[in-house]
Design a protein around this motif. Structure first.
Motif, mmCIF file in Angstrom:
data_model
loop_
_atom_site.group_PDB
_atom_site.id
_atom_site.type_symbol
_atom_site.label_atom_id
_atom_site.label_comp_id
_atom_site.label_asym_id
_atom_site.label_seq_id
_atom_site.Cartn_x
_atom_site.Cartn_y
_atom_site.Cartn_z
ATOM 1 N N UNK A 163 0.071 1.683 -109.690
ATOM 2 C CA UNK A 163 -0.593 0.410 -109.410
ATOM 3 C C UNK A 163 -2.105 0.607 -109.332
ATOM 4 N N UNK A 164 -2.843 -0.349 -109.845
ATOM 5 C CA UNK A 164 -4.310 -0.274 -109.837
ATOM 6 C C UNK A 164 -4.884 -1.550 -109.243
ATOM 7 N N UNK A 165 -5.904 -1.383 -108.395
ATOM 8 C CA UNK A 165 -6.533 -2.562 -107.780
ATOM 9 C C UNK A 165 -7.627 -3.098 -108.706
ATOM 10 N N UNK A 166 -7.721 -4.436 -108.800
ATOM 11 C CA UNK A 166 -8.768 -5.052 -109.627
ATOM 12 C C UNK A 166 -9.786 -5.740 -108.728
ATOM 13 N N UNK A 167 -11.057 -5.555 -109.036
ATOM 14 C CA UNK A 167 -12.111 -6.210 -108.254
ATOM 15 C C UNK A 167 -12.093 -7.708 -108.535
ATOM 16 N N UNK A 168 -12.291 -8.536 -107.493
ATOM 17 C CA UNK A 168 -12.312 -9.989 -107.735
ATOM 18 C C UNK A 168 -13.595 -10.401 -108.476
ATOM 19 N N UNK A 169 -13.567 -11.587 -109.109
ATOM 20 C CA UNK A 169 -14.765 -12.123 -109.764
ATOM 21 C C UNK A 169 -15.841 -12.402 -108.712
ATOM 22 N N UNK A 170 -17.130 -12.323 -109.086
ATOM 23 C CA UNK A 170 -18.190 -12.720 -108.145
ATOM 24 C C UNK A 170 -17.982 -14.180 -107.706
ATOM 25 N N UNK A 171 -18.491 -14.496 -106.499
ATOM 26 C CA UNK A 171 -18.307 -15.835 -105.916
ATOM 27 C C UNK A 171 -18.760 -16.935 -106.883
ATOM 28 N N UNK A 172 -19.917 -16.698 -107.495
ATOM 29 C CA UNK A 172 -20.474 -17.680 -108.425
ATOM 30 C C UNK A 172 -19.471 -18.031 -109.522
ATOM 31 N N UNK A 173 -18.817 -16.976 -110.051
ATOM 32 C CA UNK A 173 -17.874 -17.215 -111.135
ATOM 33 C C UNK A 173 -16.587 -17.858 -110.616
ATOM 34 N N UNK A 174 -16.233 -17.522 -109.385
ATOM 35 C CA UNK A 174 -15.039 -18.164 -108.797
ATOM 36 C C UNK A 174 -15.231 -19.672 -108.680
ATOM 37 N N UNK A 175 -16.479 -20.065 -108.407
ATOM 38 C CA UNK A 175 -16.764 -21.504 -108.329
ATOM 39 C C UNK A 175 -16.505 -22.193 -109.666
ATOM 40 N N UNK A 176 -16.874 -21.522 -110.722
ATOM 41 C CA UNK A 176 -16.621 -22.097 -112.050
ATOM 42 C C UNK A 176 -15.116 -22.216 -112.293
ATOM 43 N N UNK A 177 -14.372 -21.202 -111.871
ATOM 44 C CA UNK A 177 -12.919 -21.246 -112.044
ATOM 45 C C UNK A 177 -12.342 -22.410 -111.239
ATOM 46 N N UNK A 178 -12.822 -22.534 -110.003
ATOM 47 C CA UNK A 178 -12.326 -23.595 -109.116
ATOM 48 C C UNK A 178 -12.564 -24.978 -109.722
ATOM 49 N N UNK A 179 -13.711 -25.128 -110.364
ATOM 50 C CA UNK A 179 -14.049 -26.426 -110.966
ATOM 51 C C UNK A 179 -13.199 -26.716 -112.197
ATOM 52 N N UNK A 180 -12.468 -25.709 -112.686
ATOM 53 C CA UNK A 180 -11.628 -25.904 -113.869
ATOM 54 C C UNK A 180 -12.327 -25.467 -115.148
#
Ligand code: SF4
Lengths: 419, 163
Positions: B135-152
């Motif tokens: 198993x390998x851990x993946x780093x989450x996207x930066x907050x800024x990019x998460x906002x774009x994901x959240x917006x769709x």
């Protein structure tokens, strides 16, 4: 702490006093560009978003240059999407066949991009305009759609690498060779996510044409942008051309770079990139005997008037080698016209070369000079990936126009010194 | 999101001309493009792959042209995600902007071979190689990019914030 020229331009366009590598910013754009391959997707996303009008009809530029004059029905449909959209949105800069040129030669020539600008284009070689002292970078269609709606792009401020060329260049060595040398040294991902700044005595004495072809290939090292500080040569080029007032930035003495690489320009030879990567380079003296079936002189890298002059000078009064197709593709109509004026057309036709209207054509394996399996081409273009100019079983070698001209005459990769 | 699929692994510097050759770019219809996914690096990719399968690359995956047709073709072909040691800059932002999951993880790439069965959990941030059990851990996207994901996605974000 000081900032690089790239950081200064980005800070100014993000409305900030300073930015640092790694900062995520929204930058206001001066120009957003699309072509007949990338714009149709952007236009469809633009429409789906419900946006009615583009953010600024004077700043969205559409250039149908890849498959034009349209090679088939499907590509004609793609171009039509650009044409209809440009009409509907009353875009100031849409270029119909007859006016169109290869985008990265056309925009600087028409003064649409200038020093200090922040520019995106849905085309990877948008990095070309760094030669003018602008920040410009390639993006995809969705970014272009977002820019058409908002006039902005999200960017991560890149770390910077500095490449210093001191000394004088030898004859036949051009900007193309300097950038091929760098890519050969650092690899096709050697500048990934980074800014590449070119400086030093040899760069300051480079013509604008050579600077454009150098910055053009920053992407072949994975770079976000390539850039050269504006100087007298830049100012002379922009004079009477720029549609906006240029802003001249330069890097601070204490600006930070992740690496500084120095080259002795006088020791460099023309470079040739072997298949199938632009980083697979050798100096011309180490090429050996490589037979060639097709030579292409053109593209956004080396389709400018200086390139044509160099090639014509070498080819004048000679004949292209038997069974070699030599294609000469001026990158814009102005270059085409200048070639007629200076008698270069006659030189090329007399020596058995085919001259084409401006188009990307064979550069991307689109049309106008596709290779069969097992064939080899030497091109002044910028990429030699598998299948780039046609059959995945063909090979593409990259070089400057002088090497291309000599190669056309000998039918094998040759040095201009041999002529 | 959780994806499970068989791995097709490739070398360094897979470029967009190999992912979708320019000779097919006279259309932007995803279905047409998808037919030729990976054609110039793996001629039979579309015959071999099944929806949900995963592409793994080494360094600099997606280098070359800016064509968004590359991630579009991959996504439309049914590939669930792409894992690589590093991605070329424009491919990375294109995939992100248009919603093709891409994960950068050098260790995972070294721990995965062609043909392995791999599960990716984007919420937990895990890549599990079911064939080897690693198993390998993946780093989450930066907050800024998460906002774009959240917006769709980028376009929805821009359309909303532009009003
Ligand atoms: S000339 Fe070649 S590299 Fe330049 S924009 Fe056209 S296809 Fe792209």
């Amino acid at each position: 702490m000081g900032m690089t020229i790239t950081e200064k331009i980005l800070a100014a366009h993000a409305g900030k006093k300073e930015v640092r590598p790694g900062d995520l910013i929204w930058a206001k754009l001066d120009i957003a560009l699309g072509n007949d391959i990338t714009a149709p997707i952007a236009i469809s996303e633009f429409r789906n978003s419900g946006a009615g009008k583009v953010w600024d009809k004077n700043k969205v530029v559409l250039v149908p240059d890849h498959f034009t004059p349209n090679k088939d029905i499907m590509s004609a449909e793609q171009s039509k999407i650009l044409r209809d959209f440009s009409r509907e949105q009353k875009l100031k800069f849409y270029f119909e066949v007859g006016e169109v040129g290869v985008e990265h030669a056309l925009l600087p020539e028409k003064g649409i991009v200038t020093s200090g600008d922040a520019v995106i284009g849905a085309d990877s070689h948008t990095c070309t305009y760094g030669a003018l002292g602008a920040f410009s970078t390639g993006v995809g269609s969705t970014d272009l759609a977002a820019a058409m709606i908002s006039g902005k792009v999200w960017l991560k401020v890149p770390e910077a690498m500095k490449f210093v060329f001191e000394g004088k260049l030898s004859k036949w060595v051009s900007g193309k060779d300097l950038i091929l040398k760098i890519i050969g040294d650092i690899g096709v991902d050697g500048a990934l996510y980074r800014s590449m700044e070119f400086t030093g005595e040899a760069i300051r004495s480079l013509s604008m044409e050579s600077r454009l072809s150098m910055c053009n290939m920053a992407i072949e090292a994975g770079g976000k942008n390539g850039i050269i500080e504006p100087d007298e040569i830049t100012k002379r080029y922009l004079k009477g051309r720029s549609i906006r007032k240029p802003v001249f930035y330069s890097s601070d003495k204490d600006a930070k770079y992740v690496s500084v690489t120095e080259y002795d320009a006088s020791k460099l030879e023309p470079m040739v990139a072997f298949p199938h990567l632009p980083s697979n380079t050798r100096p011309i003296s180490k090429v050996g005997k490589v037979r060639i079936d097709q030579v292409v002189i053109g593209s956004c890298t080396n389709g400018r008037i200086e390139d044509m002059r160099i090639a014509a000078k070498l080819m004048k009064g000679k004949k292209v080698a038997p069974y070699v197709r030599t294609l000469i593709i001026p990158a814009t109509q102005a270059i085409f016209k200048q070639m007629i004026k200076e008698g270069l057309m006659e030189v090329f036709v007399d020596c058995g070369a085919a001259v084409s209207t401006p188009t990307c054509g064979p550069c991307l394996g689109g049309h106008m000079g596709i290779l069969a399996a097992g064939e080899r081409a030497l091109a002044t273009t910028n990429r030699n990936f598998v299948g780039r100019m046609g059959s995945p079983k063909a090979e593409v070698y990259l070089a400057n126009p002088a090497v291309a001209a000599a190669t056309a005459i000998f039918g094998r990769i040759a040095s201009p010194e041999e002529l | 999101m959780i994806f499970t699929g068989k791995v097709f692994k490739y070398r360094d510097d897979v470029n967009t001309d190999e992912i979708i050759p320019a000779r097919y770019l006279n259309t932007s219809d995803p279905k047409e493009l998808a037919k030729h996914t990976m054609e110039d690096i793996d001629k039979d990719f579309m015959k071999k792959m099944k929806p949900g399968d995963i592409i793994v690359g080494e360094k600099n995956f997606g280098c070359g042209s800016s064509r968004e047709h590359a991630p579009i073709a991959i996504k439309e072909a049914g590939v669930s995600c792409v894992i690589a040691k590093s991605f070329a800059r424009i491919f990375y932002r294109n995939s992100f902007n248009m919603g093709l999951p891409i994960l950068e993880n050098p260790k995972a790439v070294d721990g995965i071979s062609s043909g392995d069965l791999v599960e990716v959990d984007t919420v937990k941030g895990e890549i599990r190689n079911k064939t080897t059990g690693k198993t390998f851990a993946v780093a989450p996207y930066p907050v800024f990019m998460q906002e774009l994901i959240k917006a769709g996605g980028l376009i929805k974000y821009v359309a909303k914030n532009n009003r």
